[in-house]
Design an enzyme around this catalytic site. Sequence first.
Site, PDB file in Angstrom:
ATOM      1  N   GLU A 350       5.300  -3.588   6.741  1.00 54.99           N
ATOM      2  CA  GLU A 350       4.788  -4.555   7.489  1.00 54.99           C
ATOM      3  C   GLU A 350       3.367  -4.168   7.838  1.00 54.99           C
ATOM      4  O   GLU A 350       2.601  -4.248   8.978  1.00 54.99           O
ATOM      5  CB  GLU A 350       5.660  -4.542   8.671  1.00 54.99           C
ATOM      6  N   HIS A 375      10.956  -6.160   6.843  1.00 58.03           N
ATOM      7  CA  HIS A 375       9.799  -6.958   6.011  1.00 58.03           C
ATOM      8  C   HIS A 375       9.444  -6.504   4.835  1.00 58.03           C
ATOM      9  O   HIS A 375       9.422  -7.443   3.856  1.00 58.03           O
ATOM     10  CB  HIS A 375       8.513  -6.501   7.254  1.00 58.03           C
TER      11      HIS A 375
END
Length: 500
Positions: A350, A375
């Site tokens: 992320e 993510h």
Amino acid sequence: MAMAPSLPQAVTLLSFWTVVVGMPDPTKRDQLMRQEASRQTGGEVVLNPAEQKLDAKLCQMKEREMWADPFPPALHFFKAKPLIQRSSVFKLLRDMPKGGALHLHSSSMVSVEWLVKNVTYRPNCYVCFTWDNSVRFVFSQRQPFPRWDCFYWQLLHTLRAKNRDPTGFDASLMQHLTLVTEDPDGEYPNQDAVWEKFEKAFIATAGLVSHAPVLRDYIYQGLQELHQDNIMYLELRSGLSRAYELDGTIHDKMWTLRTFQEVTKEFVKDHPDFLGARLILAVHRAWSSSEVKAAVKEAIELQKEFPDVVAGFDLVGREDSGRPLWYFRDALSLPEQLGVTLPYFFHAGETDEEGTEVDQNILDALLFNTRRIGHGYALAHHPLAKELSRERNVAVELCPISNQVLKLVSDLRNHPAAVLMSEGHPMVISSDDPSMFGTTGLAYDFFQAFMGIGGLKANLGTLKELALNSIRYSSLPDHLKDTGQALWQKKWDAFILAHL
């Protein structure tokens, strides 16, 4: 990166790369286009006649909206939201059975409107306004003593009664619990600014949702909001904050787990088409290695006690300012040393800081055998990690609105996951912190992924595979995955017939 083609595939591909004199063969061009399309997410999904009919209808709707000006996925979500709500595609996605939400945080699973309109109207709720323009809440039988950054607590009931504009007052409270603003670019000029507000909002929410009577209602309301968006299963990241009673009694984490289990069973009893919910225990990556080691040891014990509730373990918090996974290698190696299994579901990638130590979290997550990647924004820049995660069936938990609001990407057409979707990489769609972004459920994130990241080629097969992936890549045991897929298929068939 997609897996290397088999020999027959390679021969087929090589047949296209002969020297061409004059016009290329249109038949070969069509074949090449079909072969490339088959590799995308949902590209190998075979649609029955009814699904094909709805797919044609959906494609017409999508083509009309793809050329809209402004195009919602190209705008900041806070500005795009009213446009999305008018979309015919979005209305279809709201009705679509989406399977499970696999990446959701416990402190932001319920709409802030419910928190303010319901919870802050309850008796004995106190509020404090801090020096840094934040708020704290606590339930107490008497005016609380100074604590945290709070020197003066006020009873909300009294404060609201004195206010001439209670609606405006409630709106101001909501602003403290969410990132939503009319001017996101001005208010959040960079990632540091938006993460500062993000973390303040989490702290503000904690005093409300960790009050024991509220916690029960909060869990039920969270499941209700998911169910209303045609979601049938949840995996929730939670730090298991210690719940407190009005008299100051503090419950331990076992109590919180039992409460989650009881409320989930109650909800499933009330809604038989809901499959259930599990927890991924999580601690902050700002902790020390010894603290995380103790948390891992505790997670092992809690999973033994609640095997049907505790799915695994994760580290949360901003990656760019937190410690990388490798820093915690001794703590994360503990389960193997003890000869036990504690599944990991790591946030990793992320970040847009390519080449940094934090950027290596993607590979380290795979080294520690993560079951999914939270993510995975940076995964497209790691060809080896991409190949390994594909071979191991490690799905990316794609949260497009979160990535945009937290300023990793502005135009979702440029999201790195566009590459992953074009290659059919294992993937699920989730919403991360919906209350912070002014959403509930998954419909908005599905819209952004389908319209912005997937592009014009994404179709009903794409949606079907993404929904099924949320059961396929869940932490459920195989027999419950089979039950979940059968339940989802029944809902899907009804959805198809209802929209022809």
